[in-house]
Write a protein that holds these residues in place. Structure first.
Motif, PDB file in Angstrom:
ATOM      1  N   UNK A   1       0.848  -1.197   0.000  1.00  0.00           N
ATOM      2  CA  UNK A   1       0.000   0.000   0.000  1.00  0.00           C
ATOM      3  C   UNK A   1       0.886   1.251   0.000  1.00  0.00           C
ATOM      4  N   UNK A   2       0.550   2.248  -0.804  1.00  0.00           N
ATOM      5  CA  UNK A   2       1.399   3.442  -0.907  1.00  0.00           C
ATOM      6  C   UNK A   2       1.320   4.291   0.368  1.00  0.00           C
ATOM      7  N   UNK A   3       2.442   4.879   0.738  1.00  0.00           N
ATOM      8  CA  UNK A   3       2.490   5.784   1.886  1.00  0.00           C
ATOM      9  C   UNK A   3       2.645   7.207   1.370  1.00  0.00           C
ATOM     10  N   UNK A   4       1.802   8.102   1.854  1.00  0.00           N
ATOM     11  CA  UNK A   4       1.923   9.504   1.454  1.00  0.00           C
ATOM     12  C   UNK A   4       3.203  10.075   2.054  1.00  0.00           C
ATOM     13  N   UNK A   5       4.068  10.610   1.213  1.00  0.00           N
ATOM     14  CA  UNK A   5       5.349  11.157   1.673  1.00  0.00           C
ATOM     15  C   UNK A   5       5.485  12.593   1.176  1.00  0.00           C
ATOM     16  N   UNK A   6       5.685  13.518   2.096  1.00  0.00           N
ATOM     17  CA  UNK A   6       5.826  14.933   1.755  1.00  0.00           C
ATOM     18  C   UNK A   6       7.250  15.363   2.106  1.00  0.00           C
ATOM     19  N   UNK A   7       7.807  16.301   1.320  1.00  0.00           N
ATOM     20  CA  UNK A   7       9.154  16.754   1.624  1.00  0.00           C
ATOM     21  C   UNK A   7       9.237  18.270   1.579  1.00  0.00           C
ATOM     22  N   UNK A   8      10.052  18.803   2.488  1.00  0.00           N
ATOM     23  CA  UNK A   8      10.266  20.240   2.577  1.00  0.00           C
ATOM     24  C   UNK A   8      11.753  20.526   2.420  1.00  0.00           C
ATOM     25  N   UNK A   9      12.111  21.351   1.461  1.00  0.00           N
ATOM     26  CA  UNK A   9      13.506  21.766   1.322  1.00  0.00           C
ATOM     27  C   UNK A   9      13.859  22.776   2.399  1.00  0.00           C
ATOM     28  N   UNK A  10      15.029  22.650   2.995  1.00  0.00           N
ATOM     29  CA  UNK A  10      15.446  23.546   4.070  1.00  0.00           C
ATOM     30  C   UNK A  10      16.186  24.752   3.498  1.00  0.00           C
ATOM     31  N   UNK A  11      15.944  25.929   4.091  1.00  0.00           N
ATOM     32  CA  UNK A  11      16.622  27.157   3.639  1.00  0.00           C
ATOM     33  C   UNK A  11      18.129  27.065   3.861  1.00  0.00           C
TER      34      UNK A  11
END
Length: 585
Positions: free
Chosen positions: A28-38
């Motif tokens: 089952x797919x897992x929702x993965x979010x990413x944030x680039x750091x300044x």
């Protein structure tokens, strides 16, 4: 150590599943979010002179991502500009960039021997912070996680010697004054150690208290140092600030101050005459009887005895208490009595609250008494141990099923450290009051389930991983088994590249990550929506435990890893990943 109570961890059978069949890989797919750091995370590489395993454990494997357990889904990290950055998540699809909440006043790059910056959330409004150069900051933060109410203000900052990292801290009120207790971890050069690594580990227990009578300045009130030969797996101060608990491979002990050494030397000069015990005590399954010899001039009116569920205080005339302290276990204080016998001795009867509990001492830490065992109790104990002994050496060598076959052990069953122990230190006497030999119960990780309690620690028991909650205020139940992760002890041993482990505060899943990219998630067994049969046994399977694998789109090493009930937070040098594990329902 001589006066310490030797305890054991009691697992709850209802939390164990002997029929657990293993994890089924789920696609089952897992929702993965990413944030680039300044800006990149303020990672500090080990120097050439930090070459030991202790340096690697303390600083090389440091978790740069800090979870604020007082507020839901609230994490912090320090970037290369010395900024403390925060991400508070309410909705995955509307993520904000990490925001700056505080900036360290010192230039981090100016110090050559600095360590990584570290922090700990002592309460819902207090934070302890180290810049890695040897300076400690005590910060009043306001309500965190909200830009409107969160404002970090330095209340105390002081140079405390060589660089350290903050291992743990608590905020408490004692004698109407607010105090914070902080544990500082150092790995220091040991010139006297010529055969070992040449280093020793210190844990400094610093207490910072608010001034009295309207003086709101904070000052150091106590500094105590423990020293050992290995980095502790777990070290935490009790919520009351009265003691601390340590899980370590090698023992720790408090370093004595000069005044303590002088007192000890004075005591050593006194001839070693054997003193008569102050009191004698016996016990049955139901009660404890204490006998105290009284001076000739003492009458009934001169004796004052105060009973409470966990304490006793015996006073003669206007003298200091003859006996005072915390009882080994709780008593029914309303049923406790005392009498003066014909031979002018005082007899105290304590009624046990937990019938059948065998006390190892009367008053915790008091060695002035002598326990007298009844002959019937001696024979009863000897009889219960009879099955473990034999008069013949190896009486049945050809037994079909020997109790242990070393050839059947696999590589992941071996433990590098089979001498680990769990110790509880008292803050006043600076001595060990309780000790547990962990043996092969390998330490795995720690997690905060309730921020008002001590952090829990997870140990391997056979193939499972058991989560234990310390209760410093419950001597008869000081370590409670609260959750089990089936077969996780065995599974994690096969992950040769694992770096961090964690679990959800609601025990719904456990997770581990490798040094690069891969994250493994192990859910607790859940009921099936469809019918499934075990073909070998011909029975219906009611629930299944799932294993999920997430691969991060990053080439940088993983520097931080934290779990909440809904999400996993994974920090790399330049990116913060959020993996949605559970829905908020």
């Amino acid at each position: 150590m001589a006066g310490a109570a030797h305890c054991s961890l009691q697992a709850k059978r209802l939390l164990l599943d002997p029929k657990f069949e293993g994890y089924k890989l789920s696609l089952e797919p897992l929702a993965c979010y990413q944030l680039g750091l300044d800006a990149a995370v303020a990672e500090v590489q080990l120097r050439d002179d930090q070459y030991t395993l202790d340096h690697m454990r303390a600083f090389g494997m440091y978790n740069y991502l800090h979870l604020d357990s007082w507020y839901q889904d609230n994490v912090y990290y320090v970037d290369q500009f010395g900024r403390v950055m925060n991400l508070s998540v309410t909705l995955d699809t509307a993520l904000q960039k990490p925001r700056e909440v505080f900036r360290l006043p010192t230039d981090l790059t100016a110090c050559d021997n600095r360590l990584c910056a570290s922090m700990h959330f002592s309460s819902s409004t207090w934070v302890t912070l180290s810049d890695g150069t040897g300076r400690l900051y005590l910060i009043k933060s306001g309500k965190r996680g909200s830009s409107a109410s969160e404002k970090w203000e330095i209340v105390f900052n002081e140079e405390l010697g060589s660089p350290f990292i903050v291992a743990h801290s608590v905020s408490f009120v004692k004698s109407d004054a607010h105090s914070l207790a902080v544990l500082l971890l150092r790995v220091e050069k040991d010139e006297l150690d010529t055969k070992g690594s040449g280093f020793h580990v210190t844990l400094e227990w610093v207490t910072i208290a608010e001034g009295k009578e309207g003086d709101h300045r904070y000052e150091i009130s106590k500094r105590r140092v423990l020293q050992g030969k290995s980095v502790p797996h777990y070290a935490a101060v009790e919520p009351s600030g009265d003691g601390l608990m340590i899980v370590s491979h090698k023992p720790f002990a408090f370093l004595q101050s000069e005044s303590d050494k002088l007192e000890e030397n004075d005591d050593a000069k006194v001839p070693n005459e054997k003193k008569d015990p102050l009191y004698y005590w016996q016990q049955t399954e139901d009660d404890v009887t204490v006998t105290v010899h009284l001076p000739q001039d003492i009458t009934r009116d001169d004796i004052k005895i105060h009973f409470s569920p966990d304490n006793i205080c015996v006073t003669l005339k206007d003298q200091p208490p003859l006996m005072e302290g915390k009882l080994y276990s709780s008593v029914d204080h309303e049923s406790c009595t005392w009498i003066i016998r014909e031979d002018k001795s005082l007899e105290i009867s304590l009624i046990k609250k937990n019938e059948g509990c065998r006390w190892t001492e009367l008053i915790i830490g008091d060695t002035r008494g002598e326990f007298i065992m009844d002959p019937s109790q001696c024979s009863e104990i000897a009889e219960s141990l009879m099955h473990l002994t034999s008069e013949v050496m190896n009486p049945n060598p050809d037994k079909e099923k020997p109790p242990c076959n070393a050839q059947e052990l696999e590589e992941c069953d071996a433990f590098l450290e089979d001498g680990a122990s769990l110790c509880r230190f008292d803050g006043d006497s600076l001595k060990i009051t309780h000790i547990i030999n962990l043996g092969s119960n390998q330490y795995l990780f720690s997690v905060v389930v309730n921020p008002k309690e001590m952090p829990c620690f997870c140990l391997r028991h056979d193939v499972d991983a058991l989560l234990w909650q310390p209760h410093s205020d419950q001597p008869e139940n000081m370590w409670e088994h609260i959750a089990t992760f089936n077969a996780l002890g065995y599974v994690q041993a096969s992950k040769q590249d694992k770096k961090f482990m964690a679990c959800a505060p609601d025990y719904s899943y456990a997770a581990l990550c490798e040094c690069l990219r891969r994250v493994f998630i192990y859910r607790q067994p859940t009921p099936l929506a469809t019918v499934l049969y075990n073909r070998k046994e011909g029975r219906q399977v009611g629930q299944v435990a799932k294993q999920l694998v997430a691969t991060l789109e990053a080439n940088d090493p993983i520097l931080g890893f934290q779990a909440t009930s809904e999400r996993l937070f994974v920090l790399t040098t330049k990116t913060l990943f959020l993996i949605k594990v559970n829905s908020g329902n």
